[in-house]
Design a protein around this motif. Structure first.
Motif, short mmCIF file in Angstrom:
data_model
loop_
_atom_site.label_atom_id
_atom_site.label_comp_id
_atom_site.label_asym_id
_atom_site.label_seq_id
_atom_site.Cartn_x
_atom_site.Cartn_y
_atom_site.Cartn_z
N PRO A 55 0.81 -1.22 0.00
CA PRO A 55 0.00 0.00 0.00
C PRO A 55 0.84 1.27 0.00
O PRO A 55 1.94 1.32 0.56
N SER A 56 0.28 2.29 -0.61
CA SER A 56 0.90 3.61 -0.59
C SER A 56 1.14 4.07 0.85
O SER A 56 2.21 4.60 1.18
N ALA A 57 0.16 3.87 1.72
CA ALA A 57 0.27 4.37 3.09
C ALA A 57 1.26 3.60 3.95
O ALA A 57 1.59 4.03 5.06
N ASP A 58 1.74 2.45 3.45
CA ASP A 58 2.80 1.71 4.16
C ASP A 58 4.18 2.29 3.86
O ASP A 58 5.16 1.88 4.47
N ARG A 59 4.25 3.19 2.90
CA ARG A 59 5.53 3.73 2.45
C ARG A 59 5.44 5.25 2.35
O ARG A 59 5.38 5.82 1.26
N THR A 60 5.43 5.91 3.50
CA THR A 60 5.33 7.37 3.55
C THR A 60 6.56 8.02 4.16
O THR A 60 6.52 9.17 4.57
N SER A 61 7.67 7.31 4.18
CA SER A 61 8.90 7.85 4.75
C SER A 61 9.60 8.81 3.80
O SER A 61 10.38 9.67 4.23
N SER A 62 9.33 8.67 2.49
CA SER A 62 9.97 9.54 1.50
C SER A 62 9.16 9.52 0.22
O SER A 62 8.33 8.62 0.00
N VAL A 63 9.42 10.49 -0.65
CA VAL A 63 8.76 10.53 -1.95
C VAL A 63 9.12 9.29 -2.76
O VAL A 63 8.27 8.68 -3.41
N ALA A 64 10.40 8.90 -2.73
CA ALA A 64 10.83 7.73 -3.50
C ALA A 64 10.11 6.47 -3.04
O ALA A 64 9.69 5.64 -3.86
N ALA A 65 9.97 6.32 -1.72
CA ALA A 65 9.30 5.13 -1.19
C ALA A 65 7.85 5.10 -1.60
O ALA A 65 7.33 4.06 -2.04
N ASN A 66 7.16 6.23 -1.47
CA ASN A 66 5.74 6.25 -1.82
C ASN A 66 5.53 6.08 -3.31
O ASN A 66 4.64 5.35 -3.76
N SER A 67 6.35 6.75 -4.10
CA SER A 67 6.23 6.66 -5.55
C SER A 67 6.42 5.24 -6.05
O SER A 67 5.77 4.83 -7.02
N ALA A 68 7.30 4.49 -5.39
CA ALA A 68 7.57 3.12 -5.83
C ALA A 68 6.32 2.25 -5.79
O ALA A 68 6.20 1.28 -6.56
N THR A 69 5.39 2.57 -4.91
CA THR A 69 4.19 1.74 -4.79
C THR A 69 3.20 1.96 -5.93
O THR A 69 2.24 1.20 -6.06
N PHE A 70 3.42 2.98 -6.76
CA PHE A 70 2.49 3.29 -7.84
C PHE A 70 2.90 2.69 -9.18
O PHE A 70 2.30 3.00 -10.22
N LEU A 71 3.92 1.84 -9.18
CA LEU A 71 4.25 1.10 -10.39
C LEU A 71 3.13 0.11 -10.68
O LEU A 71 2.60 -0.54 -9.77
N MET A 72 2.77 -0.05 -11.94
CA MET A 72 1.67 -0.95 -12.28
C MET A 72 2.02 -2.41 -12.01
O MET A 72 1.12 -3.26 -11.92
N SER A 73 3.29 -2.71 -11.85
CA SER A 73 3.69 -4.08 -11.48
C SER A 73 3.33 -4.40 -10.03
O SER A 73 3.43 -5.56 -9.60
N ASN A 74 2.89 -3.39 -9.26
CA ASN A 74 2.44 -3.59 -7.89
C ASN A 74 0.91 -3.65 -7.81
O ASN A 74 0.35 -3.76 -6.73
N MET A 75 0.24 -3.56 -8.98
CA MET A 75 -1.22 -3.45 -9.01
C MET A 75 -1.91 -4.75 -9.41
O MET A 75 -1.36 -5.56 -10.16
N ILE A 76 -3.15 -4.88 -8.94
CA ILE A 76 -4.05 -5.94 -9.37
C ILE A 76 -5.42 -5.32 -9.63
O ILE A 76 -5.78 -4.32 -9.02
N PRO A 77 -6.21 -5.88 -10.57
CA PRO A 77 -7.57 -5.40 -10.76
C PRO A 77 -8.44 -5.86 -9.58
O PRO A 77 -8.70 -7.05 -9.43
N GLN A 78 -8.84 -4.92 -8.75
CA GLN A 78 -9.51 -5.23 -7.49
C GLN A 78 -10.89 -4.59 -7.47
O GLN A 78 -11.05 -3.40 -7.81
#
Length: 449
Positions: free
Chosen positions: A292-315
């Protein structure tokens, strides 16, 4: 696994390549000096001149220096993967350890392969900066799955004296090690980051590699990717991860806002379809984060990494925005209450029901498979060190398996199950780094707190 090109190999052999150091996050790249990386004398170590025919612990004198071999030998059989006539063979939870130091080691590269027809093996690279008194792991666990030598590169960025050790994790497979190479930085003026991490702790794959995924394009349905802030097994044909694994403690939770920079993952192998940010548009399914995005709020790089489509599923939207969101909030609450967690999230099956109604099997022109089920396993331990050693038969493990439907109950506790049940549904070996006796106990329990 990273492969050297012919040019890169020539550079390695003749130590003639000049490279610019990668920018350190938060620093101005233009302020960093150019560095020259050269092979340290005695390396690469090919283990050709050594002799050790038994697994019993003992020292071996080699051109690079003296090494200690424990549950390890120098093999020369036809079934030993090797460049030349010999390579190291390690079994059980064996290791090979340098009994000497090298200076300013910025990069270590190691060739590895399975021995014969053995099962896959997992191993780690460790280092010591105090003559072997204390050790810390560098990089992530490496899973060896092929009988052909592959080269993995660790960016160690160490300043001053250090020595290295390869540790194999317990298992029935044997692993061959060859061409151990160390490069030094001869001109660094800014000391590298040498923060010592508690050995093994906080690795995204510390609890194991559930499917023995590997960074091998010959494994498109089980392709291992390290995204720094999480690791995953990607399935090219489904266009989604099979599973994503990450560690979270209080240091991962900060004040960085949600970046919302959904984007295709351009690090996927050349020729593979890369799901675009618009790939789920109009499908009736959310772009559901695994990590989740909210699990990675320590830095912009950490949060941005969660928005790669390879981290996504159709939910299904209600699954994502209600049930799963409630579970994610609960998990972060465990962390803020003084715990750290290891999380593995994944999918299986085909066919979900989104906001458009009806069962949908694929979206994005057939490039993305809609899963029928979404699951998660959470290992909860109090903050501390030696994480693997602190997981016991009484450790709390939360396993949840939800249907990917929009009519889902918002209370995630309704969908609690056992790790054993998820393993039966997926065929994965979850929490495989733990002792079997511990696995047998905690994987059978359904959480009820």
């Amino acid at each position: 696994m990273k492969h050297f090109s012919v040019v890169a190999l020539l550079c390695l052999l003749f130590a003639s390549c000049t490279k610019d150091k990668l920018p350190v996050p938060g620093q101005n790249p233009t302020s960093l000096p150019a560095t020259v990386e050269t092979l340290i004398s005695g390396f690469p170590e090919g283990f050709e001149s050594g002799s050790k025919a038994a697994y019993a612990i003992g020292n071996v004198s080699l051109p690079s220096g003296t090494w200690s071999f424990d549950e390890a030998l120098i093999g020369n059989l036809a079934t030993d993967a090797k460049n030349g006539g010999k390579s190291v063979r390690i079994r059980n939870s064996g290791s090979i350890t340098m009994l000497f130091d090298v200076n300013n080691a910025v990069q270590v590269s190691i060739a590895h392969a399975k021995f014969g027809s053995d099962v896959a093996s997992t191993w780690q690279l460790w280092y010591s900066t105090d003559g072997g008194a204390n050790w810390a792991q560098t990089g992530s666990n490496v899973v060896t799955v092929t009988t052909t030598l592959q080269t993995v590169v660790f960016n160690t960025n160490l300043s001053g004296p250090a020595r290295f050790q390869i540790r194999k994790l317990a298992g029935s497979g044997r692993v061959n090690i060859d061409d151990f190479s160390i490069e030094s930085d001869t001109t660094t003026t800014n000391p590298p980051d040498t923060t010592v991490i508690t050995p093994g702790d906080n690795s995204n794959l510390l609890m194991g590699n559930p499917s023995n995924a590997a960074t091998d394009i010959a494994m498109p349905a089980n392709y291992l990717m390290d995204k720094t802030y999480y690791s995953l097994s990607y399935n090219r044909d489904r266009g989604t991860p099979n599973w994503v694994s990450w560690h979270m403690n209080a240091s991962d939770l900060g004040s960085t806002p949600r970046q919302d920079d959904y984007r295709a993952d351009n690090s996927l192998p050349s020729g593979w379809y890369r799901v675009p940010s618009s790939g789920y548009s109009g499908s009736g399914f959310d772009r559901g984060h695994n990590c989740p995005s909210a699990d990675r709020t320590s830095s912009v790089a950490a949060n941005s990494a969660t928005f790669l489509m390879s981290n996504m599923i159709p939910q299904a939207p209600n699954n994502n925005q209600q049930t799963w969101n409630n579970l994610e909030d609960y998990t972060r609450g465990l962390v803020t209450a003084g715990n750290e967690v290891y999380v593995i999230s994944g999918v299986y099956g085909t066919g979900g029901t989104g906001s458009n109604g009806g069962v949908t099997n694929t979206i994005n022109g057939g490039n993305v498979t809609v899963p029928s089920n979404i699951w998660k396993v959470i290992v909860v331990i109090p903050n501390g060190n030696n994480d693997l050693g602190r997981v016991t038969t009484s450790t709390r493990v939360i396993a949840v398996n939800t249907p990917n439907t929009n009519s889902i109950n918002s209370n995630w506790k309704v969908y609690r199950t056992s790790v054993d049940a998820i393993e039966a549904a997926t065929g994965y070996d979850l929490l495989s780094s733990l002792p079997v006796s511990v696995q047998n106990s905690i994987e059978a329990v359904v959480d009820n707190l």
